[in-house]
Design a protein around this motif. Structure first.
Motif, PDB file in Angstrom:
ATOM      1  N   ALA A  43      12.400   8.588 -54.744  1.00 35.47           N
ATOM      2  CA  ALA A  43      12.492   7.199 -55.197  1.00 35.47           C
ATOM      3  C   ALA A  43      13.792   6.906 -55.943  1.00 35.47           C
ATOM      4  CB  ALA A  43      11.294   6.854 -56.085  1.00 35.47           C
ATOM      5  N   HIS A  44      14.464   7.946 -56.478  1.00 29.07           N
ATOM      6  CA  HIS A  44      15.697   7.693 -57.228  1.00 29.07           C
ATOM      7  C   HIS A  44      16.790   8.704 -56.931  1.00 29.07           C
ATOM      8  CE1 HIS A  44      14.082  10.754 -59.958  1.00 29.07           C
ATOM      9  NE2 HIS A  44      12.983  10.058 -59.946  1.00 29.07           N
ATOM     10  N   ALA A  84       8.594  14.663 -47.564  1.00 26.38           N
ATOM     11  CA  ALA A  84       9.796  14.391 -48.364  1.00 26.38           C
ATOM     12  C   ALA A  84       9.780  12.970 -48.910  1.00 26.38           C
ATOM     13  CB  ALA A  84      11.052  14.625 -47.538  1.00 26.38           C
ATOM     14  N   SER A  85       9.325  12.015 -48.101  1.00 21.07           N
ATOM     15  CA  SER A  85       9.320  10.618 -48.542  1.00 21.07           C
ATOM     16  C   SER A  85       8.352  10.379 -49.686  1.00 21.07           C
ATOM     17  CB  SER A  85       8.977   9.687 -47.376  1.00 21.07           C
ATOM     18  OG  SER A  85       7.602   9.792 -47.023  1.00 21.07           O
ATOM     19  N   ARG A  86       7.357  11.246 -49.813  1.00 19.96           N
ATOM     20  CA  ARG A  86       6.373  11.103 -50.883  1.00 19.96           C
ATOM     21  C   ARG A  86       6.753  11.889 -52.144  1.00 19.96           C
ATOM     22  NH1 ARG A  86       1.069   9.387 -49.274  1.00 19.96           N
ATOM     23  NH2 ARG A  86       1.062   8.732 -47.108  1.00 19.96           N
ATOM     24  N   ASP A  94      19.274  14.932 -57.410  1.00 20.89           N
ATOM     25  CA  ASP A  94      18.986  13.848 -58.334  1.00 20.89           C
ATOM     26  C   ASP A  94      20.005  13.860 -59.457  1.00 20.89           C
ATOM     27  OD1 ASP A  94      17.429  11.663 -59.180  1.00 20.89           O
ATOM     28  OD2 ASP A  94      16.213  12.905 -60.490  1.00 20.89           O
ATOM     29  N   ASP A  95      19.989  12.820 -60.254  1.00 21.33           N
ATOM     30  CA  ASP A  95      20.802  12.753 -61.462  1.00 21.33           C
ATOM     31  C   ASP A  95      20.221  13.780 -62.431  1.00 21.33           C
ATOM     32  OD1 ASP A  95      22.004  12.222 -63.887  1.00 21.33           O
ATOM     33  OD2 ASP A  95      21.679  10.066 -63.791  1.00 21.33           O
ATOM     34  N   GLU A  96      21.003  14.786 -62.757  1.00 24.79           N
ATOM     35  CA  GLU A  96      20.467  15.898 -63.531  1.00 24.79           C
ATOM     36  C   GLU A  96      20.401  15.643 -65.037  1.00 24.79           C
ATOM     37  OE1 GLU A  96      24.600  18.468 -63.727  1.00 24.79           O
ATOM     38  OE2 GLU A  96      22.945  19.200 -62.534  1.00 24.79           O
ATOM     39  N   LEU A 117       3.617  15.564 -64.585  1.00 29.44           N
ATOM     40  CA  LEU A 117       3.775  14.122 -64.403  1.00 29.44           C
ATOM     41  C   LEU A 117       2.828  13.626 -63.314  1.00 29.44           C
ATOM     42  CD1 LEU A 117       7.674  13.847 -64.515  1.00 29.44           C
ATOM     43  CD2 LEU A 117       6.053  13.139 -66.290  1.00 29.44           C
ATOM     44  N   PRO A 118       2.209  12.468 -63.515  1.00 35.95           N
ATOM     45  CA  PRO A 118       1.240  11.961 -62.540  1.00 35.95           C
ATOM     46  C   PRO A 118       1.781  11.855 -61.114  1.00 35.95           C
ATOM     47  CG  PRO A 118       1.125  10.683 -64.560  1.00 35.95           C
ATOM     48  CD  PRO A 118       2.305  11.606 -64.699  1.00 35.95           C
ATOM     49  N   ASP A 119       3.054  11.450 -60.951  1.00 31.91           N
ATOM     50  CA  ASP A 119       3.575  11.324 -59.592  1.00 31.91           C
ATOM     51  C   ASP A 119       3.755  12.684 -58.917  1.00 31.91           C
ATOM     52  OD1 ASP A 119       5.723  11.885 -61.286  1.00 31.91           O
ATOM     53  OD2 ASP A 119       7.071  10.432 -60.378  1.00 31.91           O
TER      54      ASP A 119
END
Length: 110
Positions: A98-99, A91-93, A6-8, A20-22
């Motif tokens: 998502a980003h 992995a998809s979840r 990810d973007d660090e 975090l909720p997700d």
């Protein structure tokens, strides 16, 4: 193993991310689906990395990541799944899918 890229620039701590909720929803999904989370950690910034290579018997050490890219390996999750399909679903979840990118790599088992 899920390699989380990810973007660090996100400066949240591992504890903040876990709240975090997700992320809570992802852990709950894993528990419901029977996917076992064996371990995982968030990594420090790629600016704290040290890259090591050997060429012609010489050890070359440099600061920073091996490759300059926007997305860096930011952490990993070691999971136990029945098959690749189950790993892809897990992995998809993952919230970072998502980003960023979640790379799935099987662990060698002899």
């Amino acid at each position: 193993m899920l390699i989380i890229c990810d973007d660090e620039s996100d400066a949240l701590s591992p504890v903040e991310i876990a709240r975090l909720p997700d992320h809570v929803a992802w852990i709950e999904y894993m528990e419901r689906s029977g996917v076992t989370l064996l371990g995982g950690e968030r990594l420090r910034s790629s600016g704290d990395a040290t890259s090591v290579r050997t060429r012609n018997g010489e050890v070359l050490v440099s600061d920073g990541p091996f490759v300059e890219t926007k997305e860096q390996i930011g952490g990993f999750a070691l999971i136990e799944c029945a098959d690749l399909d189950e790993a892809v679903e897990a992995a998809s979840r993952h919230p970072f899918a998502a980003h960023g990118v979640i790379e799935i790599r099987p662990v060698w088992q002899e």
